[in-house]
Design an enzyme around this catalytic site. Sequence first.
Site, PDB file in Angstrom:
ATOM      1  N   ILE A   9       0.862  -1.190   0.000  1.00 48.75           N
ATOM      2  CA  ILE A   9       0.000   0.000   0.000  1.00 48.75           C
ATOM      3  C   ILE A   9       0.894   1.234   0.000  1.00 48.75           C
ATOM      4  O   ILE A   9       1.833   1.326   0.805  1.00 48.75           O
ATOM      5  CB  ILE A   9      -0.914   0.013   1.253  1.00 48.75           C
ATOM      6  CG1 ILE A   9      -1.685  -1.311   1.351  1.00 48.75           C
ATOM      7  CG2 ILE A   9      -1.878   1.209   1.212  1.00 48.75           C
ATOM      8  CD1 ILE A   9      -2.487  -1.474   2.632  1.00 48.75           C
ATOM      9  N   GLY A  15      -4.178   8.905   7.209  1.00 44.97           N
ATOM     10  CA  GLY A  15      -5.421   8.854   6.438  1.00 44.97           C
ATOM     11  C   GLY A  15      -5.846   7.476   5.950  1.00 44.97           C
ATOM     12  O   GLY A  15      -5.755   6.468   6.657  1.00 44.97           O
ATOM     13  N   ILE A  16      -6.311   7.457   4.698  1.00 51.82           N
ATOM     14  CA  ILE A  16      -6.923   6.251   4.124  1.00 51.82           C
ATOM     15  C   ILE A  16      -5.894   5.132   3.995  1.00 51.82           C
ATOM     16  O   ILE A  16      -6.196   3.959   4.246  1.00 51.82           O
ATOM     17  CB  ILE A  16      -7.553   6.597   2.745  1.00 51.82           C
ATOM     18  CG1 ILE A  16      -8.634   7.678   2.900  1.00 51.82           C
ATOM     19  CG2 ILE A  16      -8.135   5.353   2.095  1.00 51.82           C
ATOM     20  CD1 ILE A  16      -9.136   8.269   1.566  1.00 51.82           C
ATOM     21  N   GLY A  17      -4.670   5.479   3.623  1.00 53.27           N
ATOM     22  CA  GLY A  17      -3.636   4.458   3.449  1.00 53.27           C
ATOM     23  C   GLY A  17      -3.294   3.792   4.773  1.00 53.27           C
ATOM     24  O   GLY A  17      -3.147   2.558   4.840  1.00 53.27           O
ATOM     25  N   TYR A 154      -5.865  18.536  -9.922  1.00 53.69           N
ATOM     26  CA  TYR A 154      -6.151  17.309  -9.161  1.00 53.69           C
ATOM     27  C   TYR A 154      -7.151  16.434  -9.915  1.00 53.69           C
ATOM     28  O   TYR A 154      -6.936  15.223 -10.086  1.00 53.69           O
ATOM     29  CB  TYR A 154      -6.689  17.693  -7.780  1.00 53.69           C
ATOM     30  CG  TYR A 154      -7.076  16.516  -6.920  1.00 53.69           C
ATOM     31  CD1 TYR A 154      -6.100  15.679  -6.366  1.00 53.69           C
ATOM     32  CD2 TYR A 154      -8.416  16.229  -6.651  1.00 53.69           C
ATOM     33  CE1 TYR A 154      -6.454  14.594  -5.567  1.00 53.69           C
ATOM     34  CE2 TYR A 154      -8.772  15.153  -5.855  1.00 53.69           C
ATOM     35  CZ  TYR A 154      -7.792  14.344  -5.315  1.00 53.69           C
ATOM     36  OH  TYR A 154      -8.149  13.266  -4.522  1.00 53.69           O
TER      37      TYR A 154
HETATM   38  P1  NAP Z   1      -3.515  12.064   3.473  1.00 55.18           P
HETATM   39  O1  NAP Z   1      -3.861  11.799   4.888  1.00 55.18           O
HETATM   40  O2  NAP Z   1      -2.890  13.359   3.098  1.00 55.18           O
HETATM   41  O3  NAP Z   1      -2.619  10.860   2.950  1.00 55.18           O
HETATM   42  C1  NAP Z   1      -1.933  10.921   1.730  1.00 55.18           C
HETATM   43  C2  NAP Z   1      -0.757  10.003   1.816  1.00 55.18           C
HETATM   44  O4  NAP Z   1      -0.055  10.047   0.548  1.00 55.18           O
HETATM   45  C3  NAP Z   1       0.241  10.423   2.877  1.00 55.18           C
HETATM   46  O5  NAP Z   1       0.707   9.248   3.516  1.00 55.18           O
HETATM   47  C4  NAP Z   1       1.351  11.087   2.084  1.00 55.18           C
HETATM   48  O6  NAP Z   1       2.617  10.987   2.675  1.00 55.18           O
HETATM   49  C5  NAP Z   1       1.306  10.217   0.849  1.00 55.18           C
HETATM   50  N1  NAP Z   1       2.080  10.783  -0.246  1.00 55.18           N
HETATM   51  C6  NAP Z   1       2.020  12.019  -0.788  1.00 55.18           C
HETATM   52  N2  NAP Z   1       2.931  12.144  -1.771  1.00 55.18           N
HETATM   53  C7  NAP Z   1       3.592  10.946  -1.833  1.00 55.18           C
HETATM   54  C8  NAP Z   1       4.637  10.422  -2.618  1.00 55.18           C
HETATM   55  N3  NAP Z   1       5.239  11.163  -3.573  1.00 55.18           N
HETATM   56  N4  NAP Z   1       5.045   9.136  -2.423  1.00 55.18           N
HETATM   57  C9  NAP Z   1       4.459   8.371  -1.479  1.00 55.18           C
HETATM   58  N5  NAP Z   1       3.480   8.816  -0.682  1.00 55.18           N
HETATM   59  C10 NAP Z   1       3.050  10.080  -0.860  1.00 55.18           C
HETATM   60  O7  NAP Z   1      -4.824  11.984   2.559  1.00 55.18           O
HETATM   61  P2  NAP Z   1      -5.854  10.777   2.257  1.00 55.18           P
HETATM   62  O8  NAP Z   1      -7.186  11.386   2.217  1.00 55.18           O
HETATM   63  O9  NAP Z   1      -5.613   9.620   3.124  1.00 55.18           O
HETATM   64  O10 NAP Z   1      -5.434  10.459   0.744  1.00 55.18           O
HETATM   65  C11 NAP Z   1      -5.303   9.130   0.269  1.00 55.18           C
HETATM   66  C12 NAP Z   1      -5.866   9.066  -1.144  1.00 55.18           C
HETATM   67  O11 NAP Z   1      -7.258   9.341  -1.096  1.00 55.18           O
HETATM   68  C13 NAP Z   1      -5.257  10.060  -2.129  1.00 55.18           C
HETATM   69  O12 NAP Z   1      -5.012   9.410  -3.358  1.00 55.18           O
HETATM   70  C14 NAP Z   1      -6.345  11.101  -2.274  1.00 55.18           C
HETATM   71  O13 NAP Z   1      -6.286  11.732  -3.535  1.00 55.18           O
HETATM   72  C15 NAP Z   1      -7.577  10.245  -2.125  1.00 55.18           C
HETATM   73  N6  NAP Z   1      -8.807  10.977  -1.765  1.00 55.18           N
HETATM   74  C16 NAP Z   1      -8.880  11.679  -0.599  1.00 55.18           C
HETATM   75  C17 NAP Z   1     -10.056  12.347  -0.304  1.00 55.18           C
HETATM   76  C18 NAP Z   1     -10.221  13.142   0.971  1.00 55.18           C
HETATM   77  O14 NAP Z   1     -11.197  13.899   1.089  1.00 55.18           O
HETATM   78  N7  NAP Z   1      -9.359  12.983   1.958  1.00 55.18           N
HETATM   79  C19 NAP Z   1     -11.136  12.295  -1.179  1.00 55.18           C
HETATM   80  C20 NAP Z   1     -11.026  11.572  -2.352  1.00 55.18           C
HETATM   81  C21 NAP Z   1      -9.852  10.909  -2.626  1.00 55.18           C
HETATM   82  P3  NAP Z   1       3.351  12.171   3.487  1.00 55.18           P
HETATM   83  O15 NAP Z   1       2.877  12.008   4.886  1.00 55.18           O
HETATM   84  O16 NAP Z   1       4.792  11.870   3.299  1.00 55.18           O
HETATM   85  O17 NAP Z   1       2.921  13.458   2.846  1.00 55.18           O
END
Ligand code: NAP
Length: 281
Positions: A9, A15-17, A154
Amino acid sequence: MTSPKTVLITGTSSGIGLAAAIGAARAGWTAIATMRDPGKAEALLEAADEAGVADRIQVKRLDVTDPESITACLDEVIAEHGRLDALVNNAGSAKTGTIELLGLDEVRAAMEVNFFGVVAMTRAALPHLRASRGRVITVSSVGGAVGQPFNEAYCAAKFAVEGFMQSLAPLAATVGVDVTVVEPGPVASEFVANQNLDIPALLNAAGPYAPALEAYFGLRRSVFEGAQTPAEAAAPIVDALTADRPPFRIQTSDWARNFVATTLADLDGSAVQALTKTWVR
Ligand code: NAP
């Protein structure tokens, strides 16, 4: 006894991950929880302890924009586990702004992490997934189906992800690999905070777009009041890992389903897959 299935993963520092890694481990999988800075693993490891699954979570460094880190991580996984059964492309980042207010470099950076990161991971993992007859699950967004103001870069990246995966799915199926995209609506993760936006400064610099940007920020605040938790958004990812036949497309909430239904007639992607599968068999 068969060895547990292994899922890699991306983006599990928050967050989601993070929640997907815990969910996968709870479901009995070995979760290779990758992050670009393993120094940020504390929240994940605490959650793993609390859930009693620390022995099924392995943290590894991987930056989806760094090809060497992708190769090194996958090589280690195969050397240590002998297999990879699933890839969850989760890493991503928001990019708020409109094209007159963003530099091209910012648009390219949004594509780099949200689209090319997914492409690079999928390309590197596919040989192993063919061997295991595994699956690729990619966290897209409702923004992969519905373009939204101040989200041009985005949404373009997420539309690209959906086009890529929708095209790959029927072909990957011929070599035993299932492909799924997951579309969350608002999720209360670090997604918004990680952008470190200085909202007053952005409004100041927005010129003719300032009233629209102010309206957008207001709308975003109210929409995020009803946000899902990361665990709620991760549950369908774990379902897609464990289901016999996951659908092509999954929305993570009723809100997300209703929102994408304004543009999608084929909500779970089965109609397009049924059609395009006939091209390759
Ligand atoms: P999040 O809490 O900001 O988590 C994003 C994760 O991606 C963080 O672990 C971040 O790591 C990592 N990341 C960013 N750039 C990276 C890179 N170059 N290589 C590896 N890891 C990287 O946000 P989240 O909501 O869980 O986002 C997870 C997914 O859900 C994303 O694809 C996002 O587009 C999608 N999503 C989110 C939402 C929402 O409302 N939250 C809605 C729709 C879709 P760092 O800690 O190092 O920055």
